[in-house]
Design an enzyme around this catalytic site. Sequence first.
Site, PDB file in Angstrom:
ATOM      1  N   TYR A 155      45.746 -40.027 110.224  1.00  0.00           N
ATOM      2  CA  TYR A 155      46.623 -39.904 109.057  1.00  0.00           C
ATOM      3  C   TYR A 155      46.841 -41.250 108.361  1.00  0.00           C
ATOM      4  O   TYR A 155      47.072 -41.303 107.160  1.00  0.00           O
ATOM      5  CB  TYR A 155      47.954 -39.282 109.482  1.00  0.00           C
ATOM      6  CG  TYR A 155      48.646 -38.493 108.400  1.00  0.00           C
ATOM      7  CD1 TYR A 155      47.937 -37.587 107.610  1.00  0.00           C
ATOM      8  CD2 TYR A 155      50.005 -38.634 108.161  1.00  0.00           C
ATOM      9  CE1 TYR A 155      48.564 -36.852 106.627  1.00  0.00           C
ATOM     10  CE2 TYR A 155      50.639 -37.904 107.181  1.00  0.00           C
ATOM     11  CZ  TYR A 155      49.915 -37.014 106.414  1.00  0.00           C
ATOM     12  OH  TYR A 155      50.546 -36.294 105.440  1.00  0.00           O
ATOM     13  N   LYS A 162      54.274 -41.052 103.708  1.00  0.00           N
ATOM     14  CA  LYS A 162      55.282 -40.046 104.078  1.00  0.00           C
ATOM     15  C   LYS A 162      56.562 -40.706 104.583  1.00  0.00           C
ATOM     16  O   LYS A 162      57.662 -40.209 104.357  1.00  0.00           O
ATOM     17  CB  LYS A 162      54.716 -39.097 105.133  1.00  0.00           C
ATOM     18  CG  LYS A 162      53.651 -38.139 104.612  1.00  0.00           C
ATOM     19  CD  LYS A 162      54.194 -37.197 103.549  1.00  0.00           C
ATOM     20  CE  LYS A 162      53.164 -36.144 103.164  1.00  0.00           C
ATOM     21  NZ  LYS A 162      53.664 -35.240 102.104  1.00  0.00           N
TER      22      LYS A 162
END
Length: 256
Positions: A155, A162
């Site tokens: 990720y 995020k």
Amino acid sequence: MGILEGKRILVTGVTMDSSIGFSVARVAQEEGATVLISNFGRALGITKRIAKRLPSEPPVLELDVTDDEHLAGLADAVREHVDGLDGVVHSIAYGNPETILGGKFLDGPWPDVAQAVQVSAYSLKSLATACRPLMSSGSSIVGLTFDATIAWPAYDWMGVAKAALESTNRYLARDLGPEGIRANLVSAGPIKSLAAKAIPGFENLESMWKERAPLGWDETDQTPTARAVVALLSDFFPATTGEIVHVDGGFHAMGA
């Protein structure tokens, strides 16, 4: 009567019918809301086609959350269909999979990292301020995140984006709270969507959830996440803001 009866909701970033945003729009309509959806660029044509698959075909607005002109004209564009908004859903994120995902954290170039942060995090603030003239006390802003408290395989810089999104949400809760506007996030488990398919190594996350989520997890079912978003848009959480609600089968609460 549904829990969003009479409410006016804007759901941004709806592209495919496999997206969480599409499911949010569907559940919101089923719960009585008048829904508007948005997208931009080449994806706008796709959004207009899949809008016909919703229970009631909603207006489709063109909105690029990185375009100042789009943001400045958003309130007027919304007013062509409804006289205000009771809820706004931020279902927007982007990171270049070739440069900042899939094990490329140490090599990610700043321009691509900056783009990911702007599109995935700063845009929550941009969207909130653009919609602010349309909202009043009791309104709700809900965004979608993927738990940024740990470093996930593959990720990489999207995890950083995020984390910025989650922090942005808390500051929005602080600054919009005095106006009676709530700001919350839903942290979903991995969902098989267009965005997920672009993440190298995404299948490894799926396998972890199947093994460790105590309630189990179906990565093809967007409805549990959509229902949580709709609940936060409703009047059932009048004193909740700055929160992250996990909809992940309980995975986040388990140890290794």
